[in-house]
Design a protein around this motif. Structure first.
Motif, mmCIF file in Angstrom:
data_model
loop_
_atom_site.group_PDB
_atom_site.id
_atom_site.type_symbol
_atom_site.label_atom_id
_atom_site.label_comp_id
_atom_site.label_asym_id
_atom_site.label_seq_id
_atom_site.Cartn_x
_atom_site.Cartn_y
_atom_site.Cartn_z
ATOM 1 N N SER A 18 0.843 -1.199 0.000
ATOM 2 C CA SER A 18 0.000 0.000 0.000
ATOM 3 C C SER A 18 0.879 1.250 0.000
ATOM 4 O O SER A 18 1.875 1.321 0.724
ATOM 5 C CB SER A 18 -0.901 0.007 1.239
ATOM 6 N N GLU A 19 0.483 2.242 -0.784
ATOM 7 C CA GLU A 19 1.262 3.491 -0.809
ATOM 8 C C GLU A 19 1.101 4.271 0.484
ATOM 9 O O GLU A 19 1.883 5.172 0.797
ATOM 10 C CB GLU A 19 0.882 4.352 -2.012
ATOM 11 N N TYR A 20 0.065 3.905 1.284
ATOM 12 C CA TYR A 20 -0.149 4.592 2.562
ATOM 13 C C TYR A 20 0.727 4.005 3.671
ATOM 14 O O TYR A 20 0.965 4.655 4.688
ATOM 15 C CB TYR A 20 -1.626 4.494 2.968
ATOM 16 N N LEU A 21 1.186 2.776 3.474
ATOM 17 C CA LEU A 21 2.006 2.122 4.501
ATOM 18 C C LEU A 21 3.480 2.038 4.110
ATOM 19 O O LEU A 21 4.320 1.599 4.899
ATOM 20 C CB LEU A 21 1.485 0.704 4.757
ATOM 21 N N ASN A 22 3.787 2.425 2.881
ATOM 22 C CA ASN A 22 5.167 2.364 2.396
ATOM 23 C C ASN A 22 5.536 3.698 1.764
ATOM 24 O O ASN A 22 4.725 4.311 1.052
ATOM 25 C CB ASN A 22 5.315 1.244 1.363
ATOM 26 N N ASP A 23 6.742 4.129 1.995
ATOM 27 C CA ASP A 23 7.204 5.433 1.512
ATOM 28 C C ASP A 23 7.686 5.304 0.064
ATOM 29 O O ASP A 23 8.879 5.175 -0.215
ATOM 30 C CB ASP A 23 8.325 5.931 2.421
ATOM 31 N N ILE A 24 6.745 5.311 -0.863
ATOM 32 C CA ILE A 24 7.054 5.147 -2.287
ATOM 33 C C ILE A 24 7.584 6.468 -2.848
ATOM 34 O O ILE A 24 6.937 7.510 -2.686
ATOM 35 C CB ILE A 24 5.800 4.717 -3.082
ATOM 36 N N PRO A 25 8.741 6.472 -3.510
ATOM 37 C CA PRO A 25 9.296 7.719 -4.058
ATOM 38 C C PRO A 25 8.365 8.359 -5.080
ATOM 39 O O PRO A 25 7.702 7.665 -5.868
ATOM 40 C CB PRO A 25 10.596 7.261 -4.732
ATOM 41 N N THR A 26 8.302 9.651 -5.070
ATOM 42 C CA THR A 26 7.448 10.398 -6.013
ATOM 43 C C THR A 26 7.842 10.110 -7.452
ATOM 44 O O THR A 26 6.976 9.994 -8.350
ATOM 45 C CB THR A 26 7.571 11.913 -5.733
ATOM 46 N N THR A 27 9.147 9.996 -7.703
ATOM 47 C CA THR A 27 9.613 9.730 -9.078
ATOM 48 C C THR A 27 9.051 8.407 -9.600
ATOM 49 O O THR A 27 8.738 8.292 -10.786
ATOM 50 C CB THR A 27 11.149 9.675 -9.123
ATOM 51 N N PHE A 28 8.931 7.415 -8.713
ATOM 52 C CA PHE A 28 8.386 6.110 -9.117
ATOM 53 C C PHE A 28 6.922 6.262 -9.549
ATOM 54 O O PHE A 28 6.509 5.711 -10.581
ATOM 55 C CB PHE A 28 8.501 5.126 -7.943
ATOM 56 N N ILE A 29 6.140 7.050 -8.778
ATOM 57 C CA ILE A 29 4.719 7.277 -9.101
ATOM 58 C C ILE A 29 4.587 8.021 -10.427
ATOM 59 O O ILE A 29 3.756 7.679 -11.274
ATOM 60 C CB ILE A 29 4.027 8.080 -7.975
ATOM 61 N N LEU A 30 5.427 9.003 -10.628
ATOM 62 C CA LEU A 30 5.378 9.779 -11.875
ATOM 63 C C LEU A 30 5.730 8.920 -13.082
ATOM 64 O O LEU A 30 5.112 9.025 -14.146
ATOM 65 C CB LEU A 30 6.333 10.974 -11.790
ATOM 66 N N ASP A 31 6.735 8.041 -12.920
ATOM 67 C CA ASP A 31 7.110 7.126 -14.002
ATOM 68 C C ASP A 31 5.965 6.176 -14.341
ATOM 69 O O ASP A 31 5.742 5.840 -15.512
ATOM 70 C CB ASP A 31 8.351 6.309 -13.604
ATOM 71 N N LEU A 32 5.228 5.755 -13.305
ATOM 72 C CA LEU A 32 4.072 4.885 -13.539
ATOM 73 C C LEU A 32 3.062 5.558 -14.459
ATOM 74 O O LEU A 32 2.578 4.965 -15.429
ATOM 75 C CB LEU A 32 3.377 4.557 -12.209
ATOM 76 N N LYS A 33 2.757 6.801 -14.138
ATOM 77 C CA LYS A 33 1.748 7.532 -14.913
ATOM 78 C C LYS A 33 2.221 7.784 -16.343
ATOM 79 O O LYS A 33 1.444 7.669 -17.296
ATOM 80 C CB LYS A 33 1.427 8.853 -14.215
ATOM 81 N N ALA A 34 3.499 8.105 -16.493
ATOM 82 C CA ALA A 34 4.056 8.374 -17.834
ATOM 83 C C ALA A 34 4.010 7.117 -18.692
ATOM 84 O O ALA A 34 3.640 7.164 -19.875
ATOM 85 C CB ALA A 34 5.487 8.885 -17.707
ATOM 86 N N THR A 35 4.356 5.976 -18.075
ATOM 87 C CA THR A 35 4.332 4.706 -18.815
ATOM 88 C C THR A 35 2.905 4.338 -19.196
ATOM 89 O O THR A 35 2.633 3.888 -20.308
ATOM 90 C CB THR A 35 4.957 3.574 -17.965
ATOM 91 N N ALA A 36 1.975 4.557 -18.275
ATOM 92 C CA ALA A 36 0.564 4.227 -18.532
ATOM 93 C C ALA A 36 0.016 5.044 -19.693
ATOM 94 O O ALA A 36 -0.762 4.548 -20.517
ATOM 95 C CB ALA A 36 -0.253 4.464 -17.269
ATOM 96 N N GLU A 37 0.423 6.319 -19.757
ATOM 97 C CA GLU A 37 -0.044 7.182 -20.853
ATOM 98 C C GLU A 37 0.410 6.647 -22.203
ATOM 99 O O GLU A 37 -0.342 6.635 -23.177
ATOM 100 C CB GLU A 37 0.480 8.608 -20.655
ATOM 101 N N LYS A 38 1.658 6.182 -22.275
ATOM 102 C CA LYS A 38 2.175 5.644 -23.532
ATOM 103 C C LYS A 38 1.403 4.389 -23.958
ATOM 104 O O LYS A 38 1.266 4.098 -25.148
ATOM 105 C CB LYS A 38 3.656 5.293 -23.378
ATOM 106 N N LEU A 39 0.914 3.649 -22.967
ATOM 107 C CA LEU A 39 0.199 2.398 -23.256
ATOM 108 C C LEU A 39 -1.298 2.618 -23.451
ATOM 109 O O LEU A 39 -2.064 1.640 -23.510
ATOM 110 C CB LEU A 39 0.450 1.392 -22.129
#
Length: 907
Positions: free
Chosen positions: A293-314
């Protein structure tokens, strides 16, 4: 320790007897239930020492019953061996298993090698088992599936927590399975198609090896932790030994006319599809596991942004991937990997390159990002448990599953280049009759240019068209997917430099010259093994080859060593010693030129063809001859023997990787023992002389044709390849597998010992001091000890009484008497002198082997009696009564199958 091991061995033998009695009781019940009371009565009960009763029962049914009887025994022995290893390890520690990682790491530590040195070596180790479809698997694929089910039920029954009712259910499942087996034909009535053989090896690649790889890695990790070594040195995929798999099914065309270019192309495609599906399945499983869960783990912002960028391409699929697991970014990341992998499977190469994976390295980079994130989150244990196996699987199977080797005979290449030259209008196209100097001058001149010989679409002749056809199929694959799925281009019967260099002309012709596919010599005969170092040096110093080597990350040259043909050529002792010295001499050439060698050992299933326990085989190699890279063939029935179940598969994989690493750690600082080499050279010369005395006898072919069932084996349907390379009836043309198979079936087994007895006898008589010196070395020199035990095993598998009955089939009494005297004299001398060299009787040293033989002896004798009678009748009626002859042939083929199970070997 020895006392404990002996006790465990005794318990193991008792377990075999108990489990076998359990299965036999169910087998008898099943036979009674299907109305075969006489057959049930024929099989002795536990502790019933009466003879197998088979009077007035059809021979076919007797053979079928005994065949299943043997396979039940084999299953019990296989399971008992696994349990023996478990108990030994539990009571004596991980290091107590011979050849294991536990033993290897412990021996290194004891020798003063620290964990940093070990960690440095492990990634340099690279092993590749190569599955082949040699015609030596006598059992049908359907029957092999039944064997696998039986083994699982046998293991299931060992759970001590089952209730009586649950045990009754398992017993009924075994009974039903045995009835299915009984009602299934045991033999191939039609020759298996190449597709059948491919399906068989695909079962192992898809269902066995992915799990076996994981289990073998776990064994290494467990042993590493058991030794107390630093965990940081072994937690990333890059730190592990490299394991890959190879295949010859669809690529080996040496004397195999049915391996067409289309079949090669379809095999490469099938391999790729299967590898991608394996990876897809693993990613789907990983997504289930990483529910962070992103609420229980300190996920880096860059990782979240990369997710969204990759999703847009797909596009739409990318958005669905994110929406499927909101607030769970690791799952979302994997979902996006899955979308890209699905596009790869669907070959959506019309999309942007970021929407699919061009190469496995692209996916590997993404998985590495995930690994780094898990480590950053402090979840390294989850990384090791969940992600490491997937990274290892990708590293092993890639997008290609297994590397397909391409093998063809040098003589075939000669015909092909002659046809190409003729079609191109060359003034002199008789390449086969050119001398070596003329050949090399022509090849060198041609390779200066990149132009092909032919206009596209030109037909040259059967050999050339076929050869260029399968190289073009490879070119098409390489253009799309790279060279990962292609193994080596192997030249059988390599006898000169030109045999290797002419391959570069074929590669140039189809546009593969710059793809740097490894061209590999296969040294098969005694003379070729001796000449091998000279050929290799000429090859490695050739300018074209120098350029190929420079283009590679590591300077490694593969050399294949043939165990089968060298054995047929000179006998077992000559073959093994010549290969041993060839490894030393070839390695010296490599070291002189700064090139590591990867020896490709063409081992067969039987001892005669290089078979035997893999860790002892590796230990017997010369010091310093192991670079850390190795390939080994796994042939015929050996595939099922080693890899039929995951536990056995992981054990054999561990033995191969651990043994290779252990040998790679050994330096070449040892001084060559000139006295020992001199003794061995003389011994081998005497052995080869005696061996050739038999084979070069003017009546040998007559004796061999009549005293063995070779004529039956040539009619068998156990493999898609012909028994002879060109169809000629000569010893040279006969394949090594039916050669060994026929001697095994008639219980001579002479391919595994003949020549050795007379040689040892002469050495003891003429050079008693040297014999005593050899006796001392037999205790310490692993090469000699291994060979002597292997040869003795073949002697113990032989039966002089059965030999004599087969010899009575020889029509000329003088031929029979002369050759049998030669054979039996050597047999008796060999048993006696090996016992002398080992300084202890067979009864003291080979308890398990003798028990194994004892359990099979009587049933084998019953089958041989039927076999001999059927063989006589078949030969008598072959021409005059075709209908009766065909019935007898089916009977003989059924006997081949049953005897193979009892002897636990074919060819």
């Amino acid at each position: 320790m020895k006392k404990k091991t002996k006790t465990l061995e005794s318990e193991g033998l008792q377990k075999i007897r108990t489990d076998f009695a359990y299965l036999i009781s169910i087998f008898k019940e099943m036979l009674q239930s299907v109305g075969e009371e006489d057959l049930a009565e024929m099989i002795p009960q536990e502790n019933d020492h009466s003879s197998i009763k088979h009077t007035d029962i059809q021979d076919e049914k007797v053979a079928q019953v005994i065949g299943i009887y043997f396979e039940l025994l084999n299953s019990v022995e296989e399971n008992a061996a696994a349990q023996f290893r478990r108990k030994t390890e539990s009571q004596n520690g991980l290091e107590s298993i011979r050849g294991s990682w536990g033993e290897t790491l412990k021996s290194w530590q004891t020798s003063g090698i620290n964990e940093q040195e070990i960690a440095k070596l492990l990634p340099k180790v690279k092993v590749m088992p190569v599955l082949t479809a040699h015609p030596s698997e006598a059992k049908r694929l359907t029957v092999l599936d039944i064997h696998r089910e039986l083994y699982k039920l046998l293991v299931k029954n060992e759970n001590p927590l089952w209730s009586q009712a649950e045990r009754s259910i398992i017993r009924q499942e075994i009974k039903s399975l045995l009835e299915r087996w009984w009602r299934t034909g045991e033999i191939y009535l039609q020759k298996p198609r190449l597709e059948d053989e491919r399906s068989n090896v695909m079962h192992y690649f898809e269902n066995v090896f992915p799990k076996a790889l994981h289990l073998a890695d776990e064994r290494l990790l467990n042993a590493w932790n058991y030794m107390g070594f630093s965990k940081e040195l072994l937690e990333n995929p890059e730190q592990f030994p490299k394991i890959e798999f190879g295949s010859w099914v669809g690529g080996d065309r040496d004397g195999h006319p049915y391996v067409t270019p289309d079949f090669t192309a379809s095999t490469l495609k099938l391999h790729r599809q299967s590898a991608l599906k394996i990876m897809m399945k693993k990613l789907v499983e990983l997504a289930k596991q990483l529910s962070f869960s992103e609420y229980l783990n300190d996920i880096p912002t860059t990782f979240i942004l990369d997710l969204k960028a990759t999703a847009e391409k797909l596009d739409e699929e990318g958005q669905k991937a994110l929406e499927r697991n909101p607030s769970e970014p690791l799952r979302q990341f994997i979902n996006l990997l899955i979308v890209r992998l699905q596009n790869t499977i669907n070959e959506r190469f019309d999309l942007d390159a970021s929407c699919y994976y061009n190469r496995p390295a692209d996916l590997a980079a993404e998985l590495k990002k995930l690994r780094q994130l898990l480590i950053q989150l402090g979840a390294n244990q989850i990384n090791i448990e969940c992600l490491l196996p997937i990274e290892r699987s990708l590293d092993c199977f890639g997008f290609h599953l297994a590397k397909l080797d391409i093998r063809q005979n040098s003589e075939y290449h000669e015909k092909a280049i002659s046809q190409i030259l003729k079609a191109s209008g060359a003034a002199d196209s008789d390449y086969a009759n050119w001398n070596e100097e003329k050949r090399l001058s022509f090849i060198n001149q041609e390779l200066i240019s990149n132009r092909p010989f032919l206009v596209a679409g030109t037909s040259c002749g059967p050999e050339a068209d076929n050869l260029l056809g399968y190289f073009r199929a490879i070119k098409e694959y390489v253009m799309l997917h790279g060279t990962d799925g292609i193994g080596s281009v192997i030249v059988s019967m390599t006898r000169s430099l030109s045999d290797l260099m002419v391959v570069f002309l074929f590669l140039r012709e189809v546009g593969l010259k710059d793809d740097n596919l490894p061209v590999v010599p296969l040294l098969e005969t005694i003379d070729d093994l001796i000449a091998g170092p000279e050929i290799l040096k000429a090859y490695l110093t050739h300018p074209i080859v120098q350029e190929v080597l420079k283009s590679k990350k590591a300077l490694v040259q593969e050399v294949m060593l043939g165990y089968s043909d060298s054995n047929k050529d000179g006998g077992i002792l000559t073959s093994r010693w010549t290969i041993y010295k060839a490894e030393e001499n070839l390695t010296a050439v490599g070291k002189q030129l700064g090139i590591d060698l990867c020896f490709f050992h063409g081992r067969g299933g039987t001892i005669s063809r290089g078979g035997g326990k893999i860790h002892r085989f590796l230990e017997s190699m010369p010091a310093g001859a192991m670079s850390g890279h190795i390939k080994v063939t796994v042939q015929g029935e050996t595939i099922a023997d080693q890899f039929a179940n995951r536990l056995n598969a992981s054990y054999n994989l561990e033995m191969l990787v651990s043994g290779t690493a252990r040998q790679a750690m050994i330096s070449t600082n040892e001084t060559k023992n000139e006295k020992l080499y001199d003794i061995m050279d003389r011994l081998v010369e005497m052995s080869r002389s005696n061996y050739r005395q038999l084979l070069d006898h003017p009546k040998f072919i007559e004796f061999y044709s009549q005293a063995t069932p070779i004529d039956v084996l040539e009619q068998s349907k156990i493999g898609s390849r012909p028994a002879r390379r060109t169809g000629q009836r000569s010893l040279n043309d006969l394949r090594s597998i039916p050669w060994v198979f026929s001697w095994n079936q008639s219980r001579f087994n002479l391919t595994g010992w003949f020549g050795t007895g007379a040689a040892l006898g002469k050495l003891a008589e003429q050079y008693p001091e040297d014999f005593e010196y050899l006796k001392k070395e037999a205790q310490n020199w692993l090469f000699l000890k291994y060979d002597l035990i292997q040869i003795e095993t073949n002697l113990l598998n032989s039966d002089t009484n059965i030999m004599k009955v087969f010899a009575d089939l020889v029509q000329d009494p003088s031929v029979k008497n002369e050759l049998m005297e030669l054979i039996l004299t050597d047999y008796n001398l060999c048993l006696q002198q090996i016992e002398n060299l080992m300084s202890a009787s067979v009864e003291e040293r080979r308890i398990s082997k003798l028990e194994n033989n004892k359990l099979r002896k009587e049933a084998l004798e019953v089958l041989h009696a039927i076999q001999i009678e059927s063989l006589k009748n078949w030969r008598a009626q072959k021409e005059s009564n075709p209908e009766e002859s065909n019935k007898l042939l089916l009977m003989l083929l059924l006997l081949v199958n049953a005897l193979s199970g009892g002897l636990k070997s074919t060819g």
